[in-house]
Enzyme design. Structure first.
Site, PDB file in Angstrom:
ATOM      1  N   ASP A  31       1.004  -1.106  -0.069  1.00  0.00           N
ATOM      2  CA  ASP A  31       0.098   0.028   0.011  1.00  0.00           C
ATOM      3  C   ASP A  31       0.769   1.268  -0.129  1.00  0.00           C
ATOM      4  O   ASP A  31       2.052   1.092   0.587  1.00  0.00           O
ATOM      5  CB  ASP A  31      -0.785  -0.265   1.271  1.00  0.00           C
ATOM      6  N   GLY A  32       0.379   2.356  -0.529  1.00  0.00           N
ATOM      7  CA  GLY A  32       1.036   3.414  -0.574  1.00  0.00           C
ATOM      8  C   GLY A  32       1.577   4.202  -1.767  1.00  0.00           C
ATOM      9  O   GLY A  32       2.222   5.161  -1.860  1.00  0.00           O
ATOM     10  N   HIS A  48       2.417   3.480  -9.004  1.00  0.00           N
ATOM     11  CA  HIS A  48       2.293   2.158  -9.280  1.00  0.00           C
ATOM     12  C   HIS A  48       3.377   1.661 -10.304  1.00  0.00           C
ATOM     13  O   HIS A  48       3.924   0.421  -9.818  1.00  0.00           O
ATOM     14  CB  HIS A  48       0.923   1.830 -10.247  1.00  0.00           C
ATOM     15  N   LEU A 142      10.792 -20.181  -5.736  1.00  0.00           N
ATOM     16  CA  LEU A 142       9.764 -19.206  -5.024  1.00  0.00           C
ATOM     17  C   LEU A 142       8.713 -19.331  -5.712  1.00  0.00           C
ATOM     18  O   LEU A 142       8.679 -19.376  -6.932  1.00  0.00           O
ATOM     19  CB  LEU A 142      10.290 -17.885  -5.233  1.00  0.00           C
TER      20      LEU A 142
HETATM   21  C1  FPP Z   1      -1.571   0.216  -3.734  1.00  0.00           C
HETATM   22  O1  FPP Z   1      -1.275   1.588  -3.455  1.00  0.00           O
HETATM   23  C2  FPP Z   1      -1.344  -0.103  -4.885  1.00  0.00           C
HETATM   24  C3  FPP Z   1      -2.282  -0.751  -5.702  1.00  0.00           C
HETATM   25  C4  FPP Z   1      -3.617  -0.530  -5.595  1.00  0.00           C
HETATM   26  C5  FPP Z   1      -2.120  -1.526  -7.107  1.00  0.00           C
HETATM   27  C6  FPP Z   1      -0.740  -1.587  -7.736  1.00  0.00           C
HETATM   28  C7  FPP Z   1       0.240  -2.520  -7.240  1.00  0.00           C
HETATM   29  C8  FPP Z   1       1.543  -2.753  -7.555  1.00  0.00           C
HETATM   30  C9  FPP Z   1       1.974  -1.698  -8.814  1.00  0.00           C
HETATM   31  C10 FPP Z   1       2.361  -3.443  -6.970  1.00  0.00           C
HETATM   32  C11 FPP Z   1       2.835  -4.795  -7.757  1.00  0.00           C
HETATM   33  C12 FPP Z   1       2.488  -4.857  -9.084  1.00  0.00           C
HETATM   34  C13 FPP Z   1       3.025  -5.518  -9.675  1.00  0.00           C
HETATM   35  C14 FPP Z   1       3.280  -5.322 -11.284  1.00  0.00           C
HETATM   36  C15 FPP Z   1       3.795  -6.764  -9.586  1.00  0.00           C
HETATM   37  P1  FPP Z   1      -2.503   2.597  -3.369  1.00  0.00           P
HETATM   38  O2  FPP Z   1      -2.771   3.091  -4.798  1.00  0.00           O
HETATM   39  O3  FPP Z   1      -3.642   2.007  -2.681  1.00  0.00           O
HETATM   40  O4  FPP Z   1      -1.726   3.757  -2.477  1.00  0.00           O
HETATM   41  P2  FPP Z   1      -2.382   4.863  -1.529  1.00  0.00           P
HETATM   42  O5  FPP Z   1      -3.261   4.191  -0.545  1.00  0.00           O
HETATM   43  O6  FPP Z   1      -1.390   5.866  -1.333  1.00  0.00           O
HETATM   44  O7  FPP Z   1      -3.704   5.712  -2.677  1.00  0.00           O
END
Ligand code: FPP
Length: 252
Positions: A31-32, A48, A142
């Site tokens: 998250d974040g 992202h 893994l």
């Molecule tokens: C959380 O941050 C992330 C997501 C909802 C989606 C995207 C995730 C990734 C890119 C990591 C893994 C990806 C791959 C391709 C392996 P948020 O948008 O909820 O952050 P916020 O809480 O700060 O808004």
């Protein structure tokens, strides 16, 4: 004449790292990304993208810390409530990630599975998922499970629907049905890490986290490093896991 046999002392064989190391299942709520990007004046999609880089670092480092299964929350079913442009950007990123990382996964012995619903994903992404899973199926170092359009409640609900049609009633057989619903198997989580400061499960692996240890970090996902993963695993190894029994010191 005395024969001097050179007796070569047995070479002390170092126990194979894998046999000694724990075989952990670590699950991460990454998250974040959005906050990381907006605090830098960047679009959320840049967060992202940086998040995908963090995922790459963590996946590469995980086997060194005794992690044998790593489940990353890439897209929650609840995330459909976000603007379509952001969802599309995440889908594109995921697609790109699979296309560029599959070869690396094969080289590194990483078996890739996508857990979650597939019917709402674009056809091309769905096909790439099938291809990447087939190409990495033999990876034994893994097991990387990316949760995409994933909802633990929905998975449990669908498993219960399937279960209803069978007669054998045991938590183990239910767990097996749940694993089928997941496609990528379902194993008990040892350690759950959530970055970004929130302290909740957000519909992630509800069944599998029944006895998991939780580590919550303020750090946002794009800043998460292999050293943070190492520290979380070390913190986990200091915890006493009783699973409802008494701690060793009291039970004696
Ligand atoms: C959380 O941050 C992330 C997501 C909802 C989606 C995207 C995730 C990734 C890119 C990591 C893994 C990806 C791959 C391709 C392996 P948020 O948008 O909820 O952050 P916020 O809480 O700060 O808004």
């Amino acid at each position: 004449m005395l024969m001097h046999h050179l007796t070569v002392p047995p070479i002390p064989t170092a126990p194979p790292a894998i046999a000694q190391a724990p075989r952990l299942h670590v699950a991460i709520i990454s998250d974040g990304n959005g906050r990381w990007a907006t605090s830098r004046g960047l679009p959320r999609s840049a967060g992202h993208r940086a998040g995908a880089e963090a995922a790459r670092r963590v996946i590469e480092a995980a086997p060194r810390f005794g992690i044998r299964t790593l489940t990353l929350f890439a897209l929650s079913s609840a995330n459909w409530k976000r603007p379509a442009a952001e969802i599309q950007a995440i889908m594109r990123l995921l697609h790109e990630y699979l296309l560029t990382e599959t070869t690396q996964c094969i080289t590194e012995g990483v078996r890739l599975s996508i857990i979650g619903r597939r019917d709402r994903l674009p056809d091309t992404l769905r096909q790439t998922i099938v291809d990447s899973e087939a190409a990495t199926a033999k990876g034994a170092r893994l097991h990387l499970r990316l949760a995409v359009d994933y909802s633990a409640r929905e998975a449990i609900y669908h498993a219960a629907c399937r279960f209803y049609k069978v007669t054998e009633l045991s938590p183990e057989s239910f767990s097996n049905v749940l694993a089928e619903v997941h496609r990528g198997g379902s194993t008990e989580v040892d350690l759950l890490i959530r970055t970004g400061g929130e302290q909740r499960l957000s519909d992630f692996l509800l069944w599998e986290c029944a006895f998991a240890e939780f580590v919550f970090l303020q750090k946002r996902w794009p800043e998460f490093t292999a050293a943070d993963l190492d520290a979380a695993v070390k913190e986990f190894s200091r915890r006493e896991r009783t699973r409802g029994a008494l701690p060793d010191a009291i039970a004696e």
